[in-house]
Design an enzyme around this catalytic site. Structure first.
Site, short mmCIF file in Angstrom:
data_model
loop_
_atom_site.label_atom_id
_atom_site.label_comp_id
_atom_site.label_asym_id
_atom_site.label_seq_id
_atom_site.Cartn_x
_atom_site.Cartn_y
_atom_site.Cartn_z
N GLY A 144 56.74 37.58 29.99
CA GLY A 144 55.76 38.47 30.88
C GLY A 144 56.61 39.41 31.46
O GLY A 144 57.79 39.44 32.17
N LEU A 175 54.89 42.64 37.57
CA LEU A 175 55.97 42.95 38.67
C LEU A 175 56.96 41.84 38.64
O LEU A 175 58.10 42.12 38.73
CB LEU A 175 55.02 42.84 40.01
N GLY A 235 58.16 39.56 36.58
CA GLY A 235 58.87 39.56 35.04
C GLY A 235 59.98 40.81 34.89
O GLY A 235 61.04 40.60 34.57
N HIS A 258 36.65 38.40 45.00
CA HIS A 258 36.80 39.74 45.70
C HIS A 258 35.15 40.17 46.08
O HIS A 258 34.62 40.39 45.04
CB HIS A 258 37.62 40.69 44.83
N SER A 273 37.65 49.41 45.99
CA SER A 273 38.58 49.11 47.26
C SER A 273 37.81 48.46 48.33
O SER A 273 36.70 49.07 48.67
CB SER A 273 39.36 50.23 47.37
N ARG A 289 37.74 38.46 52.81
CA ARG A 289 37.19 38.32 51.63
C ARG A 289 36.26 37.07 51.01
O ARG A 289 35.17 37.26 50.60
CB ARG A 289 38.19 38.49 50.36
N HIS A 297 39.09 37.48 41.03
CA HIS A 297 40.13 38.73 41.28
C HIS A 297 41.41 38.21 41.10
O HIS A 297 42.50 38.76 40.59
CB HIS A 297 39.73 39.31 42.75
#
Lengths: 255, 248, 637
Positions: C40, C43, C45, C266, C284, C330, C401
């Site tokens: 992977g 971020l 990996g 989310h 967002s 959330r 999410h």
């Protein structure tokens, strides 16, 4: 919900070494609200049910940011409107319209299968210089260097590139200068990128040529299709940066 | 698609990489383009002396001839520019063709302008015209009589030669067509050279594009005004036999 | 079996420092003798691969995408938290730590979370040095915004594309190392199994997705950085390719799977429009700053929103949570939306949607201001739905999410399987039962850049002279099993496309193990998943062969794993008889309908161990000790 129908001409090619051709499909009862890729999903699933091999195409995030999807819809790389192919919705087409879907036709992006091409040339361009050599842990505090907002914003506009390859696909010369220029601009205007500024432009352009891409003729087709709105001014910057890098090497200036 | 796969083509090590590189060659095309544009503008300004009458034009021509060796320096310089401009364009173009081995079935021109797409055609037509133009007025190959025409002050009567030639609609027509293509070539070329030399920005580009278009139109109108004025009878000379080989 | 978290001794503020002071080091000369496989390249990996290669390890990285830059970390919009306190608003490492533990509803491991908060600042330093174009103020300083669950502004961002910029930063660091020959990158390579030698994870089996070739790879340790499993719901905000296969196969080889029922839903996504839909798009969270959430007071009110008079609208978040209002966390905002829709007051063609109304804000601030703030989001909404949100309220609905659950890891990020390290969303460690906004990017980069380079030595220092080769029978056997699985899928030759099974599975899990869960529902879901799995193995249609690019085959393998994993997820949700964070059991709520935790019984991690096909897994508990913070009820009233 209303439905639409389309006459599709989809490129089918078993592998890079086989010859390809268009297959014609009547796509009936397509929900008008669905996206272009969802329409292809529906068509593929129908083909699968009939025991036929579906048309291979790439996609992943389906929200326009990962850059995985790539195809040419009626002559337009990534299809009509801004954004990647996954952001194209069927309501943008006329009911009964003929839609031709082809792969990116760029020599440096050899066809893998159907609409799937190999864009690893872009990775190799980045590997030759599209980075700041900064080893983990050695960074000064983030607030050490002040960066004026306009500079940060311009760097962000260039850094927004999603690496999808549409620029080279749209360019009549198959030139990836928008992609290369975006990275050279992003890193070249930030203070952190100054140390390798000259070698970066030099090495990335050399790799770009080794990969067999064409040359920019300032047509700006790239800018017209770029899903990330990268401006062609990054190419002007690349032109400048490259000559500077090459000249300083030629005359033996300290990089 | 593993990362080890690299291309076999390496940049040429024997010559300065700038001249083998994509961007370096385009710089040469742009820089020679600047010189050629300046020449075209200078040439146009000289030609416009025709509107000041035979004396002004013949004096201007005599002044040029008096430059002697310097004129040859300029001529050789221009020839080198033309050769480099064309040679590098051709090498770039061949690579561009090779970079797309298979064409698209459906073609969309996207935002490319017709001027940009016709650069090669317009450039080559202008080249052919330049050779014809030199043959006609510099080598005076089509009508040997030209050589003997002198005005009252004993200068070569360039004015009479030009007006005589343009009285032929074919000569004028080809001339206007050629300077039209030159205008098209320059409308993309002038704006483009700012981009290639990297002296533009997002904000300035539209300005350069419009500026290039305006300059190109002015150059076209300036050049075209001469045959047009001759055809319309606004600029006249003593009637002589038509000189154009096509009209005979 | 006991799961030892190996948490260092000492007060919480000193644990990481004392760990580093005493950690086992591998000398530079020895680092190059060790090979590390990283699966992977998101971020976690990419950052781990780049950093370990810089340190001198031999790294082989694998991703199933055509380029490491495509990983789904790229889609994160909002930002990344860091306790820099550049705003001078009272932030500190402690506050970030506390907010994260509280936000996780007191179900995360204190020591890990503190370390996360502690390294958060250096992540920003690192990223800025790499050239990540974070937003700046006019004076040139870094800008911050505030996010849910915090009272300080500590979120760093790059437009609405923070994940993209952070991933491209890590990708460029990785690319530099690949260019230098220190990382061998295998693109288009999907890990299909983990190879265990003498009880240690020592390699993987991967399939080249272009050629179909199946290869084995040996190493001294394996790092799984393969993300979360939200795609079990079929419709989620995750990328289409995101899957559970790598972690699930590791589980079946002995790694414990922790808290699989913890998923995050989310609240602000574009509602589902029909069966054909392949993906849900997130809008967002920042929209809730100016938008007001409402539904009609009357059931089945089909009037256009403009025609519903003010007094007939129910601004239910403002009504129920007056102090937080539309900015409730959330999990709470999502659950409230579900409640009103269950009551028959939902809007839109499906009845599964609520309004997010900007008319008040437009009246107050002018359309221009709203356009400046959210123009791109309104455009995106119009592109997808064909509706103009300046003229009529947006319709939103919750969507899956993120998944907080994942493979169990100790303080060193190593699973119970020696040699198997798990980083980023793929592990369970830092977010407890609910993740706060802008914390996922922080965790992925913390694990990859700063934690694993320090903790890897703990394992590798025990592995001198224990090199393995792919010639070992363990590799041959695992490879044969992978081949058999592929053959088995191809041999079904049914006529139902893979997507259809995936969609049906998603419906089961969404209905019974989504925003609200109940014992009867979960029991039924387990039955339904089993039945669907059985049907899958009889009816799935996978045209083509295994020796070529075959996207149906890729998906079929992933869906087959989801069909097994779904059962474990429901089982975990069934056993956890309390409500916490994203896990809401209807049997366990306060009289006002709020989540009711049972700290006396459930302040522990549930780690599941595989015992064999069609056998119930073993449950191993890791008690959570709260020494630094006091357990408290979350209240947002």
């Amino acid at each position: 919900m209303s439905t639409m129908h389309f006459h599709l001409r989809l490129w089918k090619q078993k592998s890079g070494t086989d010859a390809g051709q268009f297959i014609e499909i009547d796509a009936k009862e397509i929900p008008s609200e669905c996206s272009f890729l969802e329409m292809l999903d529906i068509v593929n699933n129908r083909m699968t049910r009939e025991g036929k091999e579906p048309v291979a195409f790439e996609s992943d995030c389906r929200e326009g940011i990962c850059g995985t999807c790539n195809m040419v819809i009626n002559g337009v790389p990534q299809g009509p409107g801004r954004g990647a192919a996954c952001q194209v919705y069927m309501r943008k087409f006329e009911n009964g319209q003929t839609i031709t879907v082809e792969p990116f036709r760029v020599g440096a992006f050899p066809i893998v299968k159907d609409l799937v091409v190999n864009r690893s040339a872009y990775d190799r361009i980045i590997r030759s210089g599209g980075f700041i050599s900064e080893h983990t842990g050695g960074a000064p505090d983030a607030s050490t260097t002040l960066i004026p907002k306009p500079v940060a914003d311009a760097a962000m506009d260039a850094a927004a590139c999603i690496g999808c390859g549409a620029c080279a696909a749209a360019c009549p010369n198959s030139s990836p200068m928008l992609f290369v220029g975006a990275k050279v601009t992003h890193l070249g205007i930030l203070p952190q990128g100054q140390a390798e500024r000259k070698s970066r432009a030099r090495n990335m352009v050399r790799t770009m040529q080794e990969e067999g891409f064409g040359n920019c003729s300032n047509y700006y087709a790239c800018e017209a299709v770029c899903p990330a709105n990268v401006p062609a001014s990054v190419i002007a910057m690349l032109n400048r940066e490259y000559i500077r890098g090459e000249l300083s090497e030629a005359v033996g200036a300290i990089d | 698609m593993s990362s080890e796969a690299t291309s076999s083509k390496k940049p040429c090590g024997c010559c300065w990489p700038i001249f083998s590189s994509s961007i370096g060659r385009k710089w040469v095309v742009a820089l020679t383009g600047i010189i050629l544009v300046l020449f075209v503008i200078g040439h146009l300004l000289g030609n416009l002396s025709i509107f000041a009458g035979p004396d002004a034009m013949n004096a201007y021509a005599a002044f040029l001839k008096s430059a002697g060796e310097l004129l040859w320096v300029v001529r050789i310089g221009l020839i080198i520019c033309v050769v480099l401009h064309i040679w590098f364009t051709i090498t770039l173009w061949r690579e561009n063709l090779a970079a797309r081995p298979q064409k698209y079935a459906v073609k969309d021109h996207l935002s490319t302008t017709v001027y940009a797409r016709l650069m090669r055609i317009s450039g080559l037509t202008v080249l052919a015209f330049v050779i014809y133009h030199l043959a006609q007025f510099t080598w005076e190959a089509f009508n040997p009589d030209y050589k003997g025409w002198v005005d009252a002050q004993g200068r070569h009567d360039v004015y009479r030669m030009v007006v005589t030639a343009f009285q032929c609609p074919f000569v004028s027509g080809f001339y206007i067509l050629a300077v039209g293509l030159l205008g098209m070539h320059l409308s993309h070329g002038i704006a483009s050279l700012f981009q290639t030399l990297g002296i533009t920005s997002k904000k300035m580009r539209p300005l350069f594009e419009q500026g290039g278009l305006v300059v190109a139109w002015l150059i076209f109108l300036g050049f075209a005004s001469i045959p047009a004025s001759v055809l319309l009878g606004l600029v006249k000379t003593t009637p002589v036999l038509p000189a154009c080989p096509l009209c005979h | 079996m006991i799961l030892d978290a190996k948490i260092p001794e000492g007060p919480i503020e000193k644990k990481w420092t004392s760990f580093k002071n005493n950690a086992k080091l591998i000398s530079p000369a020895n680092k190059r003798k060790f090979k590390v496989i990283v699966v992977g390249t998101g971020l976690a990996g990419s950052s781990a691969s780049a950093t370990l290669a810089e340190l001198g390890y031999q790294v082989e990285a694998f991703c199933f995408h055509d380029s490491p830059r495509r990983a789904h970390s790229i889609a994160a919009q909002g930002g990344i938290n860091a306790a820099k306190n550049y705003q001078n608003d009272g932030d500190s490492v402690w506050r970030l730590f506390y907010d994260t533990v509280k936000g996780g509803d007191f179900r995360s491991r204190e020591a890990n979370v503190y370390r996360l908060a502690e390294v958060s600042g250096t992540i920003i330093d690192q990223c800025v040095s790499q050239g990540v174009p974070f937003a700046r103020e006019y004076g040139g300083e870094l800008a911050n915004r505030s996010f849910g669950g915090a009272q300080v502004s500590r979120t760093f961002y790059a437009k609405g594309q923070t994940g993209q910029q952070l991933l491209l930063g890590a990708y460029s660091a990785l690319s530099a190392q690949i260019g230098l020959g220190r990382v061998m990158m295998h693109e288009n390579s999907e890990m299909l199994d983990l190879v265990i030698v003498d009880g240690h994870a020592k390699g993987i089996v991967a399939r080249n997705l272009i050629t179909g070739e199946i290869t084995t790879h040996a190493a001294d340790t394996v790092l799984l950085c393969t993300g979360g499993y939200s795609n079990i719901y079929y419709l989620s905000t995750n990328a289409r390719g995101s899957n559970v296969t790598a972690t699930w196969r590791a589980y079946k080889r002995g790694a414990a799977f922790a808290n699989p029922c913890y998923t995050q839903i989310h609240p602000t996504c574009i509602p589902v429009a029909g069966d054909y839909q392949s993906k849900l798009t997130l809008m967002s969270e920042s929209l809730r700053n100016d938008g007001r959430v409402w539904v009609p007071k009357a059931k089945g009110d089909k009037r256009a929103p403009q025609e519903v008079p003010e007094e007939e609208r129910d601004y239910y978040l403002e009504r129920k949570y007056p102090s937080y209002g539309n900015l409730a966390p959330r999990d709470i905002a999502s659950r409230s939306a579900k409640e009103v829709c269950d009551e028959g007051r939902g809007v839109g063609p499906s009845g599964l949607g609520v309004y997010l109304d900007f008319s008040g804000a437009i009246k107050r601030l002018g359309e221009k201001t709203i356009r400046e703030r959210y123009g791109n989001l309104f455009e995106m909404y119009q592109n997808i739905t064909g509706e103009n949100a300046y003229e009529r309220p947006m319709r939103i609905y919750p969507a899956v999410h993120y998944t907080m659950g994942g493979l169990w890891v100790d303080y060193n990020l190593m699973s119970n399987l020696p040699g198997l390290h798990v980083l980023g969303e793929a592990n369970f460690s830092d977010h407890g039962a609910n993740r706060l906004g802008a914390s996922a990017l922080m965790q992925g980069l913390s694990d990859g850049y700063f934690v694993i380079p320090n903790t890897l030595g703990e394992y590798l220092s025990t592995q001198f002279g224990k090199k393995v080769s792919t010639d070992l029978p363990e590799f041959k056997k695992t490879e044969a099993e992978v081949r058999a699985q592929i053959e088995k899928i191809l041999a079904v030759k049914g006529n139902v496309p893979v997507d259809e099974f995936h969609r049906l599975l998603g419906l089961i899990i969404w209905d019974q193990c989504g925003m609200a869960r109940s014992e009867t529902g979960l029991r039924k879901a387990i039955e339904d998943v089993r039945a669907l799995r059985e049907r899958f193995w009889k009816e799935v249609a996978v045209p083509g062969t295994g020796a070529e690019l075959n996207q149906s085959l890729e998906r079929a393998g992933r869906v087959a794993d989801f069909l097994e994993f779904g059962e474990l997820m429901c089982l975990d949700a069934l056993i956890r008889e309390e409500s916490c964070g994203g896990h809401f059991r209807v049997e366990h709520q306060t009289p006002e309908g709020e989540a009711l935790r049972h700290d006396d019984k459930f302040a522990e991690v549930y780690a599941w161990m595989f015992r064999g096909e069609n056998t119930d897994p073993d449950l191993v508990r890791e008690p959570l000790h709260y020494e630094a913070v006091h357990l408290a009820t979350r209240s947002y009233k």
